[in-house]
Enzyme design. Structure first.
Site, PDB file in Angstrom:
ATOM      1  N   LEU A 245      34.489  46.370 -33.897  1.00  0.00           N
ATOM      2  CA  LEU A 245      33.781  46.358 -32.688  1.00  0.00           C
ATOM      3  C   LEU A 245      34.548  46.109 -31.571  1.00  0.00           C
ATOM      4  O   LEU A 245      35.351  44.954 -31.375  1.00  0.00           O
ATOM      5  CB  LEU A 245      32.826  45.173 -32.959  1.00  0.00           C
TER       6      LEU A 245
ATOM      7  N   GLY B 257      34.858  51.857 -23.707  1.00  0.00           N
ATOM      8  CA  GLY B 257      35.251  53.077 -22.588  1.00  0.00           C
ATOM      9  C   GLY B 257      36.630  52.737 -21.683  1.00  0.00           C
ATOM     10  O   GLY B 257      36.889  53.677 -20.930  1.00  0.00           O
TER      11      GLY B 257
ATOM     12  N   GLY C  12      39.420  50.783 -28.227  1.00  0.00           N
ATOM     13  CA  GLY C  12      39.239  50.905 -29.644  1.00  0.00           C
ATOM     14  C   GLY C  12      40.234  52.020 -30.441  1.00  0.00           C
ATOM     15  O   GLY C  12      40.854  51.648 -31.450  1.00  0.00           O
ATOM     16  N   ALA C  13      40.980  52.998 -29.454  1.00  0.00           N
ATOM     17  CA  ALA C  13      42.109  53.742 -30.043  1.00  0.00           C
ATOM     18  C   ALA C  13      43.271  52.738 -30.189  1.00  0.00           C
ATOM     19  O   ALA C  13      44.204  53.212 -31.212  1.00  0.00           O
ATOM     20  CB  ALA C  13      42.179  54.505 -28.887  1.00  0.00           C
TER      21      ALA C  13
ATOM     22  N   GLU D 273      34.967  52.283 -44.523  1.00  0.00           N
ATOM     23  CA  GLU D 273      33.637  52.121 -45.140  1.00  0.00           C
ATOM     24  C   GLU D 273      32.473  52.615 -44.490  1.00  0.00           C
ATOM     25  O   GLU D 273      32.072  52.134 -43.496  1.00  0.00           O
ATOM     26  CB  GLU D 273      33.485  50.614 -45.499  1.00  0.00           C
TER      27      GLU D 273
END
Length: 408
Positions: free
Chosen positions: A231, A238, A242-243, A265
């Site tokens: 998360l 944006g 995350g990357a 998962e």
């Protein structure tokens, strides 16, 4: 009957959309508390308030869950402009406070002044664990580069268990099928992402996001790290975090000879897109994925090198190959475009081939009328239409990855 309908209309006025009623904040400064621009709302609230995501019994309902930016100390308040019992004595409102208390750990504050006093101690909060990666992102609004750190930590780190209990509550609001994990199992790894910022000349840290990974045993002496939860909190989405997090975690496990491969998962569609981008970016450094090798088709060399150097399994390596093959293919050339299309469709056709094998088995044991029913379900023309649609969907996803890669 008219009286009943009238009563239903009046009671309907006391229904509130809980995705709008729940107000979340990551508070750095006292003035953030009353600043509506710092508020964000859940994507989901069904785990607490049911599939309709509605709370009954209130007008102007506001469920405030404000967290200090770093340590995530929590201010919890429930406000409303009217309650159903003010007008209807025989009707009880939903216990929204009790529902929220089920998912937030003890130790939260109900008084704003007490919460502000906690904010003053945020300078004492330091990230848990060891630094794995540091990077910068240019912030247009601030007009400067902001620094971010990714840390790895385990549950034995002093203070982390309590911090994690506060952090994981965000999962309930932003992951549709979220559940809390059993942290006492020492096979869990935790990766935390923080932003460094300055306040009154001091360096402070704000929580940006996190990932949990479970290390499954693989016979005889390997492990298979599986991403369980990931998360990035909405104020930071944006911006490419995350990357950065996924790539850092991937590289961490790549360095271990005991790791077989890295999986996830029940990955969401957004996670698959993110993983595509990260794995394609990593595979660009592999010799087996060079332009020359890509033109020769998917190979055992690609499978072997991706597995040995990047812990990527065959299925994901094939997907990376197709994305990079598209990157190297002139789709305006009909013959080259056709070659690419047929190669991708050959892979996509796998499930349909399985259906045909099942049909051959059915012919030996089904009555004619039963067989006719199954044949209709496996209509060849319909299969071709579905195959074409699948191919076009894949093409859209692959092009999106390549667009992002070009901007990286």
């Amino acid at each position: 009957m008219a009286a009943v309908n009238d009563m239903e209309k009046k009671l309907a006025e006391y229904k509130c959309d809980t995705n709008e009623a729940v107000c979340l904040k990551l508070v750095r400064f006292p003035e953030d508390i009353d600043d509506e621009s710092t508020t964000f709302h859940p994507e989901y609230s069904h785990q607490l308030f049911g599939d309709d995501e509605v709370a009954f019994g209130y007008k102007g309902l506001q469920i405030q869950l404000y967290c200090s930016a770093g340590n995530l100390s929590t201010l919890f308040k429930v406000k409303y402009t009217a309650r159903v019992t003010d007008k209807f004595e025989c009707v009880e409102p939903d216990d929204v406070e009790g529902k929220v208390r089920e998912i937030i750990p003890a130790g939260f504050y109900c008084n704003t002044d007490d919460f502000i006093s906690v904010l003053e101690k945020e300078a004492n909060f330091k990230p848990f664990g060891s630094i794995q990666h540091t990077y910068k992102v240019h912030n247009v609004e601030a007009g400067e580069d902001l620094t971010y750190q990714i840390h790895k930590v385990d549950i034995s780190c002093p203070g982390f268990r309590e911090y994690h209990e506060r952090l994981q509550t965000f999962l309930m609001w932003f992951i549709e099928t979220a559940s809390y994990i059993e942290v006492d199992d020492d096979r869990w790894d935790f990766f935390l992402l923080f932003e460094k910022y300055n306040k009154d000349g001091e360096t402070l840290y704000a929580t940006v996001g996190y990932m949990t990974v479970y290390n499954y045993y693989v016979y005889p002496d390997k492990t298979r790290p599986r991403v369980s939860q990931m998360l990035i909190l909405p104020p930071f989405q944006g911006e490419g975090h995350g990357a950065q997090l996924l790539e850092t975690v991937h590289k961490y496990y790549c360095s271990s000879p005991k790791v077989q491969d890295i999986t996830a998962e029940d990955p969401s569609e957004n996670y698959v897109k993110l993983r595509d981008f990260v794995l394609v970016k990593l595979c660009l450094s592999l010799q087996s994925f060079s332009s020359e090798k890509l033109s020769q088709g998917f190979s055992d060399e690609m499978v072997s090198e991706a597995r040995e150097k990047l812990k990527i399994n065959k299925k994901h390596a094939r997907r990376v190959y197709e994305i990079l093959r598209l990157r190297n293919t002139d789709m305006s050339d009909e013959e080259k475009a056709r070659e690419f299309r047929l190669e991708v469709k050959k892979r996509l056709y796998g499930p349909y081939r399985k259906n045909q094998r099942e049909l051959a088995k059915m012919q030996k044991c089904l009555r004619p009328e039963e067989l006719a029913s199954q044949v209709n379900q496996m209509d060849t023309r319909l299969q071709h239409e579905e195959l074409e649609k699948s191919y076009q969907d894949v093409l859209v996803d692959y092009r999106r990855v390549l667009e992002r890669l070009a901007q990286a």
